[in-house]
Design an enzyme around this catalytic site. Sequence first.
Site, PDB file in Angstrom:
ATOM      1  N   ASP A 196       0.894  -0.688  -0.265  1.00  0.00           N
ATOM      2  CA  ASP A 196       0.400  -0.102  -0.194  1.00  0.00           C
ATOM      3  C   ASP A 196       0.811   1.302   0.052  1.00  0.00           C
ATOM      4  OD1 ASP A 196      -2.231   1.592   0.634  1.00  0.00           O
ATOM      5  OD2 ASP A 196      -1.494   1.838   2.282  1.00  0.00           O
ATOM      6  N   ASP A 254      -0.238   5.274   1.134  1.00  0.00           N
ATOM      7  CA  ASP A 254       0.123   5.752   1.712  1.00  0.00           C
ATOM      8  C   ASP A 254      -0.205   5.692   3.342  1.00  0.00           C
ATOM      9  OD1 ASP A 254      -1.425   8.924   0.210  1.00  0.00           O
ATOM     10  OD2 ASP A 254      -2.953   6.610  -0.797  1.00  0.00           O
TER      11      ASP A 254
HETATM   12  C1  G6P Z   1      -6.097   5.427  -0.211  1.00  0.00           C
HETATM   13  C2  G6P Z   1      -5.894   6.718   2.034  1.00  0.00           C
HETATM   14  C3  G6P Z   1      -7.041   6.433   1.048  1.00  0.00           C
HETATM   15  C4  G6P Z   1      -7.722   7.751   0.747  1.00  0.00           C
HETATM   16  C5  G6P Z   1      -7.830   6.481  -0.784  1.00  0.00           C
HETATM   17  C6  G6P Z   1      -8.036   7.558  -1.909  1.00  0.00           C
HETATM   18  O1  G6P Z   1      -6.179   4.408   0.311  1.00  0.00           O
HETATM   19  O2  G6P Z   1      -5.871   5.587   2.474  1.00  0.00           O
HETATM   20  O3  G6P Z   1      -7.458   7.532   2.841  1.00  0.00           O
HETATM   21  O4  G6P Z   1      -9.720   7.971   0.292  1.00  0.00           O
HETATM   22  O5  G6P Z   1      -6.080   6.488  -0.308  1.00  0.00           O
HETATM   23  O6  G6P Z   1      -7.368   8.874  -2.004  1.00  0.00           O
HETATM   24  P1  G6P Z   1      -6.866   9.971  -2.888  1.00  0.00           P
HETATM   25  O7  G6P Z   1      -6.114  10.460  -3.014  1.00  0.00           O
HETATM   26  O8  G6P Z   1      -7.603   9.514  -4.780  1.00  0.00           O
HETATM   27  O9  G6P Z   1      -8.400  10.674  -2.272  1.00  0.00           O
HETATM   28 MG    MG Z   2      -1.935   3.110   3.430  1.00  0.00          MG
END
Ligand code: G6P
Ligand code: MG
Length: 213
Positions: A7, A9
Site C-alpha cells: 500500500d 499512503d
Molecule cells: C488511500 C488512502 C485513503 C484515501 C484513498 C483515496 O487508500 O489510505 O485515505 O481515501 O487512498 O485517495 P485519493 O488520494 O484518491 O483521495
Molecule cells: Mg494506507
Amino acid sequence: MKAVIFDLDGVIVSTDELQYRAWKHMADREGIPFNWEINNRLRGISRRDSLEIILENSSKTYDEQQKMELITFKNDYYVKLLDGLTQDNILPNVMELLKKLKSDGVKIAVGSGSKNAKKILDKTGLSNVFDAIVDGTEIKHSKPDPEVFLLAAAKLHEKPENCIVVEDAKAGIQAAKMANMIAVGVSDARNSELADYKVDDILEVVDIVRELS
Ligand code: G6P
Ligand code: MG
C-alpha cells in the site's frame, strides 16, 4: 513468496498525515468534528466512502452536489499539500527494505486506492523503483475489495498465493485476505484480527518473506 505488494499512503510515504490535515481542513470549514480516531477509519477506503464516514458526525444533510463540492475542496487542498512532498516523506526503513527485497530477487509493487498515487511517487522520487504500480485510476472497486491487489499480481505475472501485502489499513488487510495473499499489518493495521503478521518495523518484512520462501 515471489512478490511484495505495498500500500502507498501510510506504508511507503507519510501521506496519511496529509490526508488527515486535508479532511480536517474541510471538516473545520463545515463545523464537523474530526479527529485521528475517525481518520483511522478512512485509511484505505475511497474519497466518497471517507466523506460518508465524516458526515456521520454532521448535523446538516448534504445533497449529492454539495458532497461533490466537499470532496473537491478536500482534494484541492490535499493536492497542494502533496506539492511539498520530497524523499524525506518516505517512511523510515522503507528504502532499505526495498533494496533488500530486490537483492533477494523478490518483485515489488504498489497497490494503492489513491488517484493521486502517481503524483506521490513522482514527488518522492519512487516512480521507477517498483516492478508494477496499480492506483485508484485503474480500479472499479476500492479496498476492502481485492481488485487492486489482484491487478498488481497480474501485472507482476505472479499468482496471488505467492504475494505478500503490506498495509496500514484494516480495509487493506481484508482486501489482501480476499485476494488469497499473506497480509502484513503495520501502523493502525496492527489492530486487525485478520492480519497474518503484525510488525513494528517494516524491515521485518524481509524475514517474513525469507521464512515463507
Ligand atoms: C488511500 C488512502 C485513503 C484515501 C484513498 C483515496 O487508500 O489510505 O485515505 O481515501 O487512498 O485517495 P485519493 O488520494 O484518491 O483521495
Ligand atoms: Mg494506507
